[in-house]
Scaffold this motif. Structure first.
Motif, short mmCIF file in Angstrom:
data_model
loop_
_atom_site.label_atom_id
_atom_site.label_comp_id
_atom_site.label_asym_id
_atom_site.label_seq_id
_atom_site.Cartn_x
_atom_site.Cartn_y
_atom_site.Cartn_z
N LEU A 160 -2.18 -5.87 -3.85
CA LEU A 160 -1.75 -5.86 -2.45
C LEU A 160 -0.87 -4.65 -2.16
O LEU A 160 -1.03 -3.98 -1.14
N TRP B 80 -2.90 -1.38 -2.02
CA TRP B 80 -3.62 -1.34 -0.74
C TRP B 80 -2.64 -1.02 0.37
O TRP B 80 -2.89 -0.15 1.23
N GLY B 81 -1.51 -1.70 0.39
CA GLY B 81 -0.53 -1.51 1.44
C GLY B 81 0.01 -0.08 1.48
O GLY B 81 0.11 0.53 2.54
N MET C 242 -2.81 2.27 2.68
CA MET C 242 -3.18 2.09 4.08
C MET C 242 -2.06 2.48 5.01
O MET C 242 -2.29 3.16 6.02
N LEU C 243 -0.81 2.08 4.69
CA LEU C 243 0.29 2.38 5.61
C LEU C 243 0.59 3.86 5.64
O LEU C 243 0.93 4.42 6.70
N LEU D 211 -2.07 5.37 7.77
CA LEU D 211 -1.81 5.00 9.16
C LEU D 211 -0.66 5.82 9.72
O LEU D 211 -0.67 6.26 10.87
N CYS E 9 5.74 3.25 9.71
CA CYS E 9 4.65 3.13 8.74
C CYS E 9 5.03 3.77 7.42
O CYS E 9 4.79 3.21 6.35
N ILE F 281 7.98 4.26 6.11
CA ILE F 281 8.98 3.49 5.37
C ILE F 281 8.36 2.23 4.77
O ILE F 281 8.62 1.90 3.61
N SER F 282 7.53 1.53 5.57
CA SER F 282 6.88 0.34 5.02
C SER F 282 6.00 0.70 3.84
O SER F 282 5.95 -0.02 2.84
N MET G 224 8.16 1.07 0.96
CA MET G 224 8.58 -0.23 0.42
C MET G 224 7.47 -0.85 -0.42
O MET G 224 7.72 -1.42 -1.49
N TYR G 225 6.24 -0.74 0.06
CA TYR G 225 5.13 -1.29 -0.72
C TYR G 225 4.97 -0.55 -2.03
O TYR G 225 4.57 -1.12 -3.04
N ILE H 201 7.39 -2.09 -4.38
CA ILE H 201 6.88 -3.40 -4.84
C ILE H 201 5.76 -3.18 -5.85
O ILE H 201 5.61 -3.90 -6.84
#
Lengths: 91, 818
Positions: free
Chosen positions: A15, A18-19, A22-23, A26, A55, A57-58, A61-62, A65
């Motif tokens: 996950l 992918w995140g 993709m982010l 994006l 986007c 920053i997220s 974060m991913y 993780i």
């Protein structure tokens, strides 16, 4: 040291990969103001850049993780490799 | 398994089968059959079909085998119950190297089984005694309480006044009863003894394990005082009836204490014995677990060989067996070699004989498949196994199935996930293959379909490129062909702009749907029309292809009549109606200007039939001369119907009359019973033929329309998928982007919402929609494609093969159910 089981660490890892990808992509799309995404943004010109930074920053974060769950995956693999694989008698 | 053919049709048709007859000498029969079982190339026929089970040969061996298998099953279940596990096996189990009797396995298994049963029985008995002793201890302990409460309970103190009245002596009974039954016990005692007994209950604080049910039970100690013999009998009966166990107990405390000390020592002894027994049992089971798998395999193979041999017929002199079976033509040589090998192992002087014989029975169907094609063959066989040597639809399915799946799925990113998932499973094939047995059912299904999933991913990605869809957004790869007006005012307001294709359109977008459509309000109107037309065109292509496959089948079987009077009329009928519709679709796409009012194709098709012969109005006219072309097509199509219906039966009848004409002239007596019977049968057969033709004709003609409409599911599912995808984005990620700016924590919201969106994408769009598109693509193959040509009345070739028997138990089970 091991707080995720093998299944959840693999899940989280996939996950997060992918995140992240993709982010980040994006974020680039929002920053270059690609037309397809115009419905996702308010009309003011600063909105694009704003969303792009969200986007990025997220995505970051991913990525964090992802690194954590990869570490857990490695720990799990090492843990499981110690036990031999067994099964009950099948008839 | 046996070797593959080096050239020729592997997958297009089922492979050629040969019926062979084998003559085996009694000495070498077992070894020859064993070698054939290892080879796995012969499907034996049951030559003793009508014979009663108990009259067949080898009944005693099979019974023995059943017994052994039962015992081994018992041992295996005991081992599994204790949770003992064995290492995973990566190789197939070895072949048995002993020959005829496997006596050592027999004796060892029997002795182990009897010993284990003994041990279990003893253990149960020991545990029962242990419980009894525990209960006695509790009774003694509680008795202290009863008798220690002063002289009030002492039996002698009650009757101090009168001497010599010894019959007033109070007796008592002590025992243990389940706590749940205590109120009942009380009540029954009170009522039946008319209140002349006195009951006192003390609860046992610790719960005890019931050895039979392995549950904890709560129990209480009771003491019951009564007087006289009658009451004694009654009390004892009630105790028995309610399942209360009585234990002897002495009034005097000193005696009770001695008994209690004895009981304590005995209890600790018992604990030792029980733990030793349990340990012994576990040790036995552990030792067994190492070897039991090998025994199971050997016994299964042994039983399989004897079952197969019981299918043979015995020759008159009882010296040998005759066996018949199906063999793939390419395996004949290997079968011969296996027989020779078996005979040499047995040291038999006489070699077994194998002859190929001719037969009128339809052979079984077998297709040679590899890893990739095997999955497709399985899903085609699920509908019906191909008739012997007819064209196998699986070979076409390898490409058309993923393609149609992709049309219904159509998203580049989702397709990529399917592809990656399939790729992962294919990459890890060698690792996952031996672990098949411990996978759960869903994972196993996915694993078996790994190549199909891989191809489905390719199809879906390709369709996604075509539909220009990635997570419901589009990509502008080649530059949009629509020209936006230069007036910048409109870009800041909420108004919509209408672009006219005759002025604002340059040239067709290089490949796929123009990205401008994704932002248009009438996107769905355009896409629906496009996808529906594409679905119908694809349907016509697949159905026509199916018809041509039927042509190949007719040619192969030499059915000339069917070619001219089934295939040709069917093709013409299909193309006159649906083919013409597709022609109109293409005509409208290529030749009708976008400026004027568009004639409707649907109205054209409807009026083709309903307004037959009438002039077409200006608005509905598609091309000049349309009226006459349509009239001709309708007439031709309708003429095909009687040809499909009547031509073949009439010609067959004519041919039959011609053949039997000379024969019938010979029999003068028209009252001959045989003649009447024959005529009746012939009339019945003729009627059947006509009814059959009628059914097929109606089925095909109506099917033309209904199957074409059925292909519209290609449109429906792709619309559903793209709308679901769009709605998911607009309901989740949209809020992630627009609700909060980044400095107010928008990125945390986006972080959480993205996770939510991702999980829903996987669950709804990948799993649910993927399964749905898989199912519908399969249905399109099974029904709309295959009903043009498929017979599907064959039966699978299931050779006698140890590997197959060991891998799925069902084979042997259905065998032993004879």
């Amino acid at each position: 040291m091991r707080f995720c089981g093998p299944k959840s660490s693999t899940c989280m890892f996939l996950l997060s990969v992918w995140g992240t990808i993709m982010l980040l992509i994006l974020g680039v799309c929002f920053q270059t103001q690609s037309v397809i995404l115009f419905k996702d943004v308010d009309y003011e010109p600063t909105a694009w850049q704003n969303v792009a930074i969200s986007c990025y920053i997220s995505g970051g974060m991913y990525a964090v993780i992802g690194v954590i769950s990869y570490w857990q995956k490695v720990v799990n693999d090492r843990y499981l490799a110690l036990e031999p694989e067994t099964t009950s008698i099948m008839f | 398994m046996a070797s593959h053919p080096s050239e020729g049709n592997k997958l297009l048709r089922s492979t050629e089968m040969a019926m062979v007859q084998m003559f085996l000498n009694q000495e070498c029969a077992y070894d020859c059959v064993k070698e054939l079982g290892e080879l796995g190339a012969v499907q034996f026929l049951d030559l003793q079909k009508g014979v009663n089970v108990f009259q067949r040969s080898f009944v005693s061996e099979l019974k023995r085998g059943d017994e052994l298998e039962r015992k081994l099953r018992y041992l295996a279940s005991e081992i599994n119950q204790e949770g003992i596990t064995v290492p995973l096996e990566f190789d197939l189990p070895q072949a048995p190297n002993s020959t005829i009797t496997d006596l050592d396995i027999d004796s060892m298994t029997t002795s182990l089984e009897t010993e284990l049963r003994e041990v279990n029985k003893n253990l149960a008995a020991l545990r029962h005694s242990y419980i009894d002793l525990m209960e006695l201890k509790c009774v003694l302990h509680a008795a202290d309480q009863f008798f220690a409460k002063g002289s009030a309970w002492s039996t002698q103190s009650v009757y101090t006044a009168e001497e010599g009245e010894s019959n007033r002596h109070l007796n008592f009974v002590t025992g243990v009863i389940e706590r749940a039954k205590v109120p009942l016990f009380d009540r029954v005692m009170w009522r039946s003894c008319r209140g002349n007994v006195f009951v006192k209950i003390v609860e046992i604080p610790d719960n005890m394990m019931d050895p039979d049910t392995n549950e904890e039970v709560e129990k209480s100690v009771f003491i019951c005082f009564y007087q006289g013999n009658q009451l004694e009998k009654r009390v004892k009966k009630i105790c028995d009836g309610l399942g209360a166990r009585t234990y002897p107990c002495n009034e005097k405390a000193s005696k009770r204490h001695t008994v209690r000390d004895e009981v304590t020592t005995r209890l600790s002894e018992m604990e030792d014995i029980i733990s030793q027994t349990v340990e012994y049992r576990l040790r036995q089971l552990n030792d067994m677990s190492i070897e039991i798998r090998g025994w199971i395999v050997k016994i299964k193979k042994w039983r399989a060989i004897y079952y197969t041999m019981s299918k043979f017929s015995v020759n008159e002199a009882h010296t040998g067996f005759v066996a018949e079976g199906w063999v793939r033509v390419n395996d004949l040589e290997s079968v011969r070699q296996a027989l020779v090998k078996g005979a040499t192992i047995a040291g038999c002087a006489v070699m077994p004989i194998m002859n190929r014989v001719g037969t009128a029975v339809t052979p079984p169907t077998h297709h040679y498949t590899n890893k990739l094609t095997h999955g497709y063959q399985v899903i085609i066989d699920a509908y019906g196994v191909a008739s012997y040597q007819e064209i196998n639809p699986a070979i076409f399915t390898v490409i058309t199935f993923p393609f149609l799946f992709g049309i219904m799925f159509g998203d580049m990113a989702h397709g990529l996930f399917f592809f990656l998932f399939g790729l992962y499973m294919v990459y890890k094939e060698k690792h996952l293959e031996p672990r098949k047995h411990i996978m759960d059912e869903i994972a196993l299904m996915l694993y078996y379909g790994r190549y199909i999933i891989l191809m489905m991913g390719v199809g879906a990605s390709y369709a996604g490129l075509l539909y220009n869809e990635i997570y419901s957004k589009g990509l502008d790869i080649f530059g949009t062909s629509w020209l936006m007006p230069n007036d910048t005012e409109i870009y800041t307001s909420d108004d919509t702009v209408t672009l006219d294709p005759s002025t604002d359109y340059t040239q067709p977008y290089f490949y796929g749907i123009d990205p401008m459509w994704i932002m248009a309000e009438n996107m769905l109107t355009f896409l629906n029309s496009y996808k529906m037309k594409m679905a119908v065109i694809l349907g016509l292509c697949q159905m026509t292809f199916g018809l041509f496959v039927s042509l190949v089948n007719y040619k192969y079987y030499g059915k000339i009549l069917d070619i001219w009077f089934t295939f040709v009329p069917q093709l013409i009928f299909l193309w006159c109606i649906i083919g013409y519709m597709c022609f109109l679709i293409f005509y409208k796409w290529f030749f009708i200007d976008s400026g004027k009012e568009q004639p409707s194709l649907l109205i054209a098709m409807i009026d083709m039939f309903l307004s037959f012969g009438e002039d077409i109005s200006e608005d509905d006219l598609i091309y000049e001369g349309q009226k006459y072309v349509q009239m001709v097509l309708v007439v031709v199509a309708l003429c095909m119907v009687p040809i499909m219906f009547a031509a073949k039966p009439l010609i067959e009848q004519y041919n039959k009359n011609k053949d039997t004409a000379s024969y019938e002239r010979l029999s003068y007596d028209s009252d001959d019973e045989e003649l009447i019977e024959r005529e009746r049968n012939e009339a019945q057969a003729r009627l059947d033929m006509w009814v059959n033709q009628a059914i097929h004709t109606i089925e095909f003609c109506l099917g033309c329309i209904s199957n074409t409409a059925s292909y519209l599911r290609l449109w429906a599912l792709s619309l559903a998928h793209s709308e679901l995808s769009a709605v998911l984005w607009d309901m989740t990620l949209y809020y992630g982007f627009t609700t909060l700016p980044w400095d107010e924590g928008g990125f945390i919201l986006l972080f959480l919402i993205w996770a939510f969106w991702a999980v829903l994408t996987v669950v709804i769009l990948l799993c649910m929609e993927g399964l749905s598109a898989f199912l519908h693509a399969l249905r399109l193959h099974w029904v709309e494609f295959q009903n043009k040509f498929y017979g599907g009345e064959g039966y699978k070739f299931l050779p006698f093969c140890f590997r197959l028997i060991l891998e799925n138990e069902e084979n042997l089970e259905e065998i032993s159910n004879m």
